[in-house]
Design an enzyme around this catalytic site. Structure first.
Site, PDB file in Angstrom:
ATOM      1  N   GLU A  29       0.839  -1.198   0.000  1.00  0.00           N
ATOM      2  CA  GLU A  29       0.000   0.000   0.000  1.00  0.00           C
ATOM      3  C   GLU A  29       0.878   1.253   0.000  1.00  0.00           C
ATOM      4  O   GLU A  29       1.639   1.486   0.943  1.00  0.00           O
ATOM      5  CB  GLU A  29      -0.929  -0.030   1.211  1.00  0.00           C
ATOM      6  CG  GLU A  29      -1.899  -1.209   1.163  1.00  0.00           C
ATOM      7  CD  GLU A  29      -2.467  -1.568   2.526  1.00  0.00           C
ATOM      8  OE1 GLU A  29      -2.267  -0.795   3.481  1.00  0.00           O
ATOM      9  OE2 GLU A  29      -3.107  -2.636   2.638  1.00  0.00           O
ATOM     10  N   LEU A  58      -5.839  -1.619  -0.887  1.00  0.00           N
ATOM     11  CA  LEU A  58      -5.761  -1.664   0.558  1.00  0.00           C
ATOM     12  C   LEU A  58      -6.364  -2.987   1.020  1.00  0.00           C
ATOM     13  O   LEU A  58      -7.488  -3.048   1.508  1.00  0.00           O
ATOM     14  CB  LEU A  58      -6.517  -0.476   1.161  1.00  0.00           C
ATOM     15  CG  LEU A  58      -6.173  -0.156   2.604  1.00  0.00           C
ATOM     16  CD1 LEU A  58      -5.534   1.221   2.718  1.00  0.00           C
ATOM     17  CD2 LEU A  58      -7.439  -0.202   3.441  1.00  0.00           C
ATOM     18  N   GLU A  60      -4.594  -6.442   2.750  1.00  0.00           N
ATOM     19  CA  GLU A  60      -3.433  -7.240   3.140  1.00  0.00           C
ATOM     20  C   GLU A  60      -3.566  -8.692   2.709  1.00  0.00           C
ATOM     21  O   GLU A  60      -2.574  -9.341   2.358  1.00  0.00           O
ATOM     22  CB  GLU A  60      -3.213  -7.155   4.653  1.00  0.00           C
ATOM     23  CG  GLU A  60      -2.629  -5.852   5.125  1.00  0.00           C
ATOM     24  CD  GLU A  60      -3.639  -4.699   5.163  1.00  0.00           C
ATOM     25  OE1 GLU A  60      -4.855  -4.977   5.136  1.00  0.00           O
ATOM     26  OE2 GLU A  60      -3.206  -3.540   5.225  1.00  0.00           O
ATOM     27  N   GLN A  82       1.725  -2.359   5.715  1.00  0.00           N
ATOM     28  CA  GLN A  82       1.972  -0.961   6.061  1.00  0.00           C
ATOM     29  C   GLN A  82       2.228  -0.733   7.545  1.00  0.00           C
ATOM     30  O   GLN A  82       3.075   0.075   7.922  1.00  0.00           O
ATOM     31  CB  GLN A  82       0.811  -0.095   5.570  1.00  0.00           C
ATOM     32  CG  GLN A  82       1.139   1.376   5.547  1.00  0.00           C
ATOM     33  CD  GLN A  82       0.063   2.167   4.830  1.00  0.00           C
ATOM     34  OE1 GLN A  82      -1.055   2.307   5.331  1.00  0.00           O
ATOM     35  NE2 GLN A  82       0.395   2.697   3.667  1.00  0.00           N
ATOM     36  N   PHE A  83       1.525  -1.445   8.410  1.00  0.00           N
ATOM     37  CA  PHE A  83       1.796  -1.487   9.849  1.00  0.00           C
ATOM     38  C   PHE A  83       1.549  -2.926  10.291  1.00  0.00           C
ATOM     39  O   PHE A  83       0.588  -3.554   9.848  1.00  0.00           O
ATOM     40  CB  PHE A  83       0.895  -0.543  10.643  1.00  0.00           C
ATOM     41  CG  PHE A  83       1.194   0.913  10.428  1.00  0.00           C
ATOM     42  CD1 PHE A  83       2.131   1.569  11.228  1.00  0.00           C
ATOM     43  CD2 PHE A  83       0.553   1.621   9.429  1.00  0.00           C
ATOM     44  CE1 PHE A  83       2.413   2.908  11.026  1.00  0.00           C
ATOM     45  CE2 PHE A  83       0.831   2.961   9.217  1.00  0.00           C
ATOM     46  CZ  PHE A  83       1.768   3.613  10.016  1.00  0.00           C
ATOM     47  N   PHE A  88      -3.188  -9.357  11.057  1.00  0.00           N
ATOM     48  CA  PHE A  88      -4.306 -10.283  11.229  1.00  0.00           C
ATOM     49  C   PHE A  88      -5.049 -10.514   9.916  1.00  0.00           C
ATOM     50  O   PHE A  88      -5.612 -11.582   9.695  1.00  0.00           O
ATOM     51  CB  PHE A  88      -5.268  -9.753  12.295  1.00  0.00           C
ATOM     52  CG  PHE A  88      -4.636  -9.608  13.653  1.00  0.00           C
ATOM     53  CD1 PHE A  88      -4.271 -10.728  14.378  1.00  0.00           C
ATOM     54  CD2 PHE A  88      -4.385  -8.359  14.195  1.00  0.00           C
ATOM     55  CE1 PHE A  88      -3.681 -10.603  15.624  1.00  0.00           C
ATOM     56  CE2 PHE A  88      -3.793  -8.222  15.437  1.00  0.00           C
ATOM     57  CZ  PHE A  88      -3.437  -9.344  16.158  1.00  0.00           C
ATOM     58  N   HIS A 129      -1.379   0.240  15.247  1.00  0.00           N
ATOM     59  CA  HIS A 129      -0.206   0.641  14.471  1.00  0.00           C
ATOM     60  C   HIS A 129       1.098   0.334  15.195  1.00  0.00           C
ATOM     61  O   HIS A 129       2.142   0.200  14.544  1.00  0.00           O
ATOM     62  CB  HIS A 129      -0.258   2.143  14.151  1.00  0.00           C
ATOM     63  CG  HIS A 129      -1.292   2.509  13.131  1.00  0.00           C
ATOM     64  ND1 HIS A 129      -2.638   2.321  13.344  1.00  0.00           N
ATOM     65  CD2 HIS A 129      -1.182   3.052  11.894  1.00  0.00           C
ATOM     66  CE1 HIS A 129      -3.312   2.743  12.288  1.00  0.00           C
ATOM     67  NE2 HIS A 129      -2.448   3.183  11.392  1.00  0.00           N
TER      68      HIS A 129
END
Length: 325
Positions: A29, A58, A60, A82-83, A88, A129
């Site tokens: 992303e 967007l 995962e 991204q974080f 999950f 995050h």
């Protein structure tokens, strides 16, 4: 040598591997034109083009599935989550598919995937995050899990991770991205995965740690030295597989140990290190092995994180309990 921050060292490693191997791809992303939310991939889209460095939706789960498909067809993917709190959404791909593929296929297929992701507290991020979820990865057979603490280590370890034929989860602590600069070779070099590094020699107590807690532990060691205590700080660097040999050698030298992690206490990497020490070197110990960790609660909102996160004062307090046992 060049003076680099950790984020610069990571970008440099990515650039080297994109140049070295045309089968290497970076995606995630905002990693393309924007260069990533922390600019880890800045300039790479322009240099290598849309087919080598590109943005994904967007999603995962889609990033994970794409990584597996590419690896099966001969590519060497470097996806970015991204974080890491978003892991999950991609757990099945990482823990249920990538990690099992070599076993499932009887060694026919490798999964040369390096999953990069920022994590860690102390920078006042929103919820999900900053969570330290590396314990979930370390508990998964078939994955290698790497957490660098310095720019030099980050570059060498990342190049090794990308070249590895097993899936590697490469976690980059947010607080360390631009915390300091260090001399880093501009040419390529590698640091072996699964090898810890003694960041500070000592004789009275061993501290085992990784990521941002390396720096808290080094600060604690400096303070303890003023009181006459010689403290060894061992940076695990790879938390799966652990460098058991270095851990045990340090314990046999000092006779006392603590383990420091930013994550919550329950079922963490620190617990595994303590268990390994008890299994292999209990007769070398002069005191119980204690842990310094965050509390077993959900990561707090940013207003409270400075109270929740472990720091060098907590390390000193625990170290003294072991030193005076």
């Amino acid at each position: 040598m060049a003076q680099m921050t950790m984020i610069q060292a990571i970008t440099d490693a990515l650039r080297i591997e994109l140049r070295n191997d045309p089968k290497t791809l970076i995606f995630g992303e905002d990693v393309g034109v924007n260069g990533g939310v922390f600019r880890a991939t800045e300039g790479l889209h322009k240099e290598f083009g849309e087919e080598r460095v590109f943005d994904t939706p967007l999603a995962e789960s889609g990033i994970g599935g794409l990584s597996i498909g590419l690896a099966l067809t001969g590519y060497r993917p470097i996806p970015e989550i991204q974080f890491f709190g978003f892991v999950f959404e991609v757990m099945d791909s990482i823990a249920g598919q990538m990690s099992r593929m070599r076993y499932r296929s009887g060694g026919r297929y490798n999964m040369p995937i390096t999953v990069r992701s920022p994590f860690g507290g102390g920078v006042h991020t929103p919820e999900l995050h900053s969570d330290s979820l590396e314990g979930l990865m370390a508990q998964t057979p078939g994955l290698k899990v790497v957490v660098p603490s310095t720019p030099y280590d980050a570059k060498g370890l990342l190049i090794s991770a990308i070249r590895d034929n097993d899936p590697v989860v490469f976690l980059e602590h947010l607080k360390l991205y631009r915390a300091f600069r260090q001399e880093v070779p501009e040419e390529e070099y590698t640091i072996p995965l699964g090898k810890a590094d003694v960041k500070r020699e000592g004789t009275d107590l061993s501290i085992f740690t990784y990521g941002a807690m390396v720096h808290e532990s080094l600060k604690a060691a400096e303070e303890l030295e003023k009181e006459g205590h010689s403290v060894e700080v061992v940076d695990l660097r790879t938390i799966s597989p652990l460098d058991i040999e270095t851990i045990i050698a340090s314990v046999e030298k000092t006779g006392r140990a603590i383990v420091v992690q930013e994550a919550q206490k329950q079922a963490g990497v620190a617990a595994t290190v303590v268990a390994e020490i008890n299994d292999r070197a209990i007769l070398s110990l002069e005191a119980p092995v204690l842990r310094v960790t965050a509390a077993d609660t959900v990561y707090p909102f940013s207003q409270a994180e400075s109270v929740w996160l472990p720091n060098y004062k907590d390390v000193i307090e625990t170290a003294k309990k072991v030193l005076t046992f």
